[in-house]
Design an enzyme around this catalytic site. Structure first.
Site, short mmCIF file in Angstrom:
data_model
loop_
_atom_site.label_atom_id
_atom_site.label_comp_id
_atom_site.label_asym_id
_atom_site.label_seq_id
_atom_site.Cartn_x
_atom_site.Cartn_y
_atom_site.Cartn_z
N HIS A 98 0.70 -1.32 0.09
CA HIS A 98 0.01 -0.04 0.04
C HIS A 98 0.86 1.23 0.06
O HIS A 98 0.52 2.18 0.74
CB HIS A 98 -0.91 -0.01 1.25
N CYS A 99 2.09 1.28 -0.61
CA CYS A 99 2.89 2.43 -0.83
C CYS A 99 3.33 2.85 0.73
O CYS A 99 3.48 3.78 0.87
CB CYS A 99 2.25 3.65 -1.69
N ALA A 100 3.30 1.75 1.68
CA ALA A 100 3.92 2.27 2.95
C ALA A 100 4.88 1.11 3.44
O ALA A 100 4.61 0.71 4.67
CB ALA A 100 2.52 2.25 3.84
#
Length: 129
Positions: A86-88
């Protein structure tokens, strides 16, 4: 200019204002509480992120099961979730996981949707133990 997008945005805002922000927030909080309770039925599932004022989404991992496998099985059960990092990546590193499954809830969801998620996760357990 994106005229169609502007018109769509205005229509969406009208819809939200018709329902009311307080009603939407209460509904989403109810679903989050219900989903959190239902997911606690799984000993092999760990919810990541338990802030008291969090939004209506739950990120989780299941022992011994890759998030993409969970997502594929849930998709086949008609349950839409997001999977991955999640781009995290920093928070994934913090929790030492390669990715999570994320279920998000909104005004368009109800408790039956949470029950379908739980039924789908039981199918995951049947397959992966």
């Amino acid at each position: 200019p994106n005229i169609a997008g502007g018109i769509a945005m205005a229509t969406a805002l009208d819809y939200i204002e018709t329902i009311g922000f307080d009603r939407i927030a209460a509904h989403e909080a109810d679903l989050l509480g219900y989903a959190t309770k239902r997911l606690s039925e799984f000993n092999s599932l760990q919810v990541l992120g338990t802030a008291p004022e969090k939004t209506a989404l739950i990120s989780f991992v299941m022992n011994g099961t890759h998030p993409h496998d969970i997502g594929t099985i849930l998709d086949r059960q008609g349950v839409a979730v997001r999977v991955g990092h999640h781009c995290a990546q920093p928070i994934m590193d913090r929790f030492d996981v390669s990715g999570t499954v994320r279920a998000s809830f909104g005004i368009y969801n109800d408790r039956a949707d949470v029950d379908r998620l739980v039924a789908g996760l039981k199918k995951v357990m049947d397959i992966f133990g």
